[in-house]
Design a protein around this motif. Structure first.
Motif, mmCIF file in Angstrom:
data_model
loop_
_atom_site.group_PDB
_atom_site.id
_atom_site.type_symbol
_atom_site.label_atom_id
_atom_site.label_comp_id
_atom_site.label_asym_id
_atom_site.label_seq_id
_atom_site.Cartn_x
_atom_site.Cartn_y
_atom_site.Cartn_z
ATOM 1 N N PRO A 224 54.663 41.044 71.297
ATOM 2 C CA PRO A 224 53.831 40.135 70.930
ATOM 3 C C PRO A 224 52.488 40.502 71.120
ATOM 4 C CG PRO A 224 55.475 40.776 73.256
ATOM 5 C CD PRO A 224 56.226 41.167 71.807
ATOM 6 N N GLY A 225 52.464 41.825 71.611
ATOM 7 C CA GLY A 225 51.352 42.718 71.360
ATOM 8 C C GLY A 225 50.485 43.126 70.341
ATOM 9 N N SER A 226 51.479 42.627 69.208
ATOM 10 C CA SER A 226 50.927 42.987 68.323
ATOM 11 C C SER A 226 49.948 41.367 67.711
ATOM 12 C CB SER A 226 52.126 43.700 66.944
ATOM 13 O OG SER A 226 52.095 44.926 67.127
ATOM 14 N N TRP A 227 51.176 40.435 68.091
ATOM 15 C CA TRP A 227 51.163 38.876 67.361
ATOM 16 C C TRP A 227 49.450 38.799 68.292
ATOM 17 C CZ3 TRP A 227 49.358 35.130 71.171
ATOM 18 C CH2 TRP A 227 49.914 33.701 70.846
ATOM 19 N N TRP A 228 49.749 39.366 69.255
ATOM 20 C CA TRP A 228 48.211 38.903 70.384
ATOM 21 C C TRP A 228 46.766 40.080 69.522
ATOM 22 C CZ3 TRP A 228 44.535 41.899 73.360
ATOM 23 C CH2 TRP A 228 43.473 40.764 73.728
ATOM 24 N N VAL A 229 46.375 41.698 68.619
ATOM 25 C CA VAL A 229 45.363 41.622 68.404
ATOM 26 C C VAL A 229 45.665 41.288 67.126
ATOM 27 C CG1 VAL A 229 45.192 43.630 67.526
ATOM 28 C CG2 VAL A 229 46.676 43.911 69.690
ATOM 29 N N LEU A 230 46.633 41.176 66.502
ATOM 30 C CA LEU A 230 46.422 40.813 65.623
ATOM 31 C C LEU A 230 46.006 39.413 64.904
ATOM 32 C CD1 LEU A 230 49.509 42.433 63.161
ATOM 33 C CD2 LEU A 230 47.171 43.215 63.021
ATOM 34 N N TRP A 231 45.836 38.274 65.895
ATOM 35 C CA TRP A 231 45.745 36.854 65.680
ATOM 36 C C TRP A 231 44.928 35.995 67.117
ATOM 37 C CZ3 TRP A 231 49.851 38.513 63.002
ATOM 38 C CH2 TRP A 231 50.340 37.760 61.864
ATOM 39 N N ARG A 232 44.554 36.435 68.303
ATOM 40 C CA ARG A 232 43.875 36.109 69.073
ATOM 41 C C ARG A 232 42.802 37.044 69.206
ATOM 42 N NH1 ARG A 232 45.925 32.262 67.415
ATOM 43 N NH2 ARG A 232 47.373 31.147 69.017
ATOM 44 N N THR A 233 42.717 38.175 68.003
ATOM 45 C CA THR A 233 41.345 39.011 68.298
ATOM 46 C C THR A 233 40.093 38.695 67.598
ATOM 47 O OG1 THR A 233 42.382 41.170 68.025
ATOM 48 C CG2 THR A 233 42.399 40.527 70.565
ATOM 49 N N ALA A 234 38.944 39.443 67.813
ATOM 50 C CA ALA A 234 38.148 40.013 66.580
ATOM 51 C C ALA A 234 37.869 40.667 66.200
ATOM 52 C CB ALA A 234 36.450 40.051 66.584
ATOM 53 N N PHE A 235 39.158 41.739 66.305
ATOM 54 C CA PHE A 235 39.514 42.986 65.135
ATOM 55 C C PHE A 235 40.899 42.820 65.001
ATOM 56 C CE2 PHE A 235 43.185 46.032 65.077
ATOM 57 C CZ PHE A 235 42.349 47.101 64.221
ATOM 58 N N GLY A 236 41.442 42.054 64.843
ATOM 59 C CA GLY A 236 42.784 40.744 64.025
ATOM 60 C C GLY A 236 42.043 39.829 63.266
ATOM 61 N N LEU A 237 41.300 39.602 63.956
ATOM 62 C CA LEU A 237 40.832 38.651 62.277
ATOM 63 C C LEU A 237 40.251 38.930 61.039
ATOM 64 C CD1 LEU A 237 40.394 35.865 61.716
ATOM 65 C CD2 LEU A 237 38.035 35.797 62.817
ATOM 66 N N ARG A 238 38.942 40.050 61.655
ATOM 67 C CA ARG A 238 38.716 41.131 60.490
ATOM 68 C C ARG A 238 40.133 42.237 59.868
ATOM 69 N NH1 ARG A 238 35.510 42.957 65.081
ATOM 70 N NH2 ARG A 238 33.182 41.365 65.303
ATOM 71 N N LEU A 239 41.028 42.302 60.484
ATOM 72 C CA LEU A 239 42.101 43.314 60.008
ATOM 73 C C LEU A 239 42.657 42.317 58.338
ATOM 74 C CD1 LEU A 239 43.837 45.815 61.341
ATOM 75 C CD2 LEU A 239 45.346 44.063 59.645
ATOM 76 N N ARG A 240 42.837 41.311 59.131
ATOM 77 C CA ARG A 240 43.495 40.013 58.221
ATOM 78 C C ARG A 240 42.983 39.911 57.463
ATOM 79 N NH1 ARG A 240 45.264 35.860 60.629
ATOM 80 N NH2 ARG A 240 43.728 35.690 62.617
ATOM 81 N N SER A 241 41.158 39.277 57.783
ATOM 82 C CA SER A 241 40.437 39.404 56.743
ATOM 83 C C SER A 241 40.662 40.280 55.388
ATOM 84 C CB SER A 241 39.131 38.658 56.686
ATOM 85 O OG SER A 241 38.963 40.096 56.933
ATOM 86 N N CYS A 242 41.116 41.369 55.830
ATOM 87 C CA CYS A 242 40.984 42.163 54.445
ATOM 88 C C CYS A 242 41.578 42.416 53.547
ATOM 89 C CB CYS A 242 40.898 43.830 54.846
ATOM 90 S SG CYS A 242 39.422 44.201 56.174
ATOM 91 N N GLY A 243 43.554 41.711 53.706
ATOM 92 C CA GLY A 243 43.894 41.291 53.800
ATOM 93 C C GLY A 243 44.761 40.061 52.747
ATOM 94 N N GLU A 244 43.380 39.643 53.502
ATOM 95 C CA GLU A 244 43.514 37.826 52.445
ATOM 96 C C GLU A 244 42.371 37.680 51.439
ATOM 97 O OE1 GLU A 244 45.717 35.124 52.553
ATOM 98 O OE2 GLU A 244 47.090 36.091 54.266
ATOM 99 N N ASN A 245 40.979 38.163 52.075
ATOM 100 C CA ASN A 245 39.959 38.225 51.003
ATOM 101 C C ASN A 245 39.269 39.328 51.333
ATOM 102 O OD1 ASN A 245 37.770 37.964 49.237
ATOM 103 N ND2 ASN A 245 38.086 35.602 49.149
ATOM 104 N N PRO A 246 38.881 40.935 51.051
ATOM 105 C CA PRO A 246 38.422 41.196 51.314
ATOM 106 C C PRO A 246 36.964 41.634 50.872
ATOM 107 C CG PRO A 246 40.115 42.601 49.399
ATOM 108 C CD PRO A 246 40.319 40.883 50.169
ATOM 109 N N VAL A 247 36.559 40.756 49.648
ATOM 110 C CA VAL A 247 34.756 41.220 49.246
ATOM 111 C C VAL A 247 34.460 39.313 50.431
ATOM 112 C CG1 VAL A 247 33.802 39.679 47.201
ATOM 113 C CG2 VAL A 247 35.931 40.901 46.481
#
Length: 421
Positions: A224-247
């Motif tokens: 749950p800690g990873s879920w919260w960081v990746l899906w509920r924080t600005a840090f997680g949003l930026r990190l996931r955006s690098c995997g979806e559309n880095p440009v």
């Protein structure tokens, strides 16, 4: 010029996964249905071992390193870096954890093991992110290098140590474990009653409160800690955006290289923690070949979970359970699970027929009939089948779940800073 760029600029928000997502009530209903079918099979076959407390406790212990490796893969791939090197990072975790653990204590071993895995992640990030080397090639190379490095270091570090050999470290002090007093005994008593469904649920819950390592609690909390960081924080949003559309991420000011590096280093640390679990909790020593492919199975659990922490946890539990069959009355339990498998295949055939996929339904029904014939014609399965069960289940689960999977869009794709300009 600036206005045109802003208009054509992609958004930072990652796209939603394709296909329908299971809601929590539906998921709980599916799990309850699976437990009910398992209970029916237990009553018919008399194989009480498939849901007893000891079986579930062993399954949890075996699921933890798989889950930690899968969680490491999740962090890396959500940032767009495929991490086939999880196995090698786990190997580094087993060696460094045991090496530091027998000298300075088990908790120091945990920390150093995480650092050892993170070093493997740093190497993978340096090669793939900075130099754009193919991610698969880099991961395979790290697996080979980690195995070779630990084989070289083990004799130097352990051969002359008390209780050590060229392939095994001296014993490491235990981290300790806990049992919930009263509740554990009550659940075991309830499990022994053999009641439909109730006893099976008691066995499952009993495994979660009986002789549980403190490191297991940490590993469970990381889901749950990873879920919260990746899906509920600005840090997680930026990190996931690098995997979806880095440009698009770069155009909005995200330092893509930094987030990819952080993700892969964290990935290596989590895999290293899985290795530490093997060399300090599962066995109180490092042993050559200790990981036994669990890094790859962790990667399979991550894919089965559709790159989501909750699905990953379910996949790790499934693979851990099948792996536990090798240790506790495996032949009898696997034979009973043949009946469960045939029932599930028939249900799957009916579902496919309802969706008018008649060819697939027919093939699934034939396979289910063959599995039932195998169950009916035999009293037990060969030990070789028991040993192969975790790997067969891995392949079957991935094959059956392949249609609903969607990886991050830029996963594994090369990226250069400024390439969108």
């Amino acid at each position: 010029m600036t206005t045109a760029t802003a208009v054509n600029q992609p958004t930072l928000q990652p796209a939603a996964p394709a296909g329908r997502k299971l809601s929590l009530p539906v998921l709980l209903l599916v799990i309850a249905g699976g437990l009910a079918l398992t209970s029916i099979v237990r009553i018919i076959t008399g194989a009480d071992g498939i849901t007893n407390v000891s079986q579930m406790s062993t399954a949890l212990e075996l699921a933890v390193p798989i889950g930690l490796a899968g969680l490491g893969g999740l962090w890396a791939e959500r940032a767009g870096v495929v991490n086939i090197g999880l196995e090698g990072m786990m190997i580094l975790g087993t060696w460094f954890g045991a090496w530091a653990g027998y000298q300075w204590g088990p908790w120091t071993g945990v920390l150093v093991g995480i650092i050892g895995g993170a070093i493997g992640g740093l190497v993978h990030a340096f090669v793939t992110v900075t130099f754009n080397v193919n991610h698969i090639v880099s991961g395979v190379a790290i697996n080979i290098l980690a195995l070779g490095a630990t084989r070289y270091l083990a004799p130097l570090a352990f051969e002359n140590a008390p209780g050590g050999t060229a392939k095994q470290s001296p014993p490491v002090e235990s981290l300790g474990d806990f049992t919930v007093p009263g509740l554990s005994t009550a659940l075991q008593d309830l499990n022994h009653q053999g009641w439909f469904l109730v006893s099976d649920i008691a066995g499952l819950l009993g495994g979660l409160v009986t002789n549980v390592s403190w490191l297991t609690l940490i590993a469970i909390a990381l889901i749950p800690g990873s879920w919260w960081v990746l899906w509920r924080t600005a840090f997680g949003l930026r990190l996931r955006s690098c995997g979806e559309n880095p440009v698009a991420a770069e155009s909005l000011g995200v330092n893509v290289y930094k987030y990819k590096y952080l993700a892969v280093i964290i990935s290596g640390g989590l895999a290293g923690l899985g290795g530490v679990f093997l060399s300090i909790v599962a066995n109180p020593f490092y042993l050559e070949g200790q990981t036994s492919g669990r890094g790859y199975i962790g990667l399979a659990a991550m894919i089965f979970g559709n790159w989501m922490p909750g699905g990953l946890a379910i996949g790790a539990g499934l693979f851990g359970y099948t792996d536990s069959l090798n240790l506790r009355g495996g032949a009898e339990n696997v034979h009973a699970l043949l009946l469960l498998g045939s029932i599930l295949l028939v249900i799957g055939a009916i579902w496919l027929a309802v969706r008018k996929k008649y060819l697939q339904a027919g093939i699934t029904l034939v396979i289910g009939a063959l599995v039932f014939a195998w169950y009916a014609a035999t009293d037990e399965v060969p030990n070789q089948v028991v040993a192969a069960t975790p790997y067969v289940i891995t392949l079957l689960v991935l094959a059956l779940s392949a249609q609903r999977l969607r990886m991050p869009r830029a996963d594994g794709l090369p990226y250069r800073k400024g390439q969108g300009k």
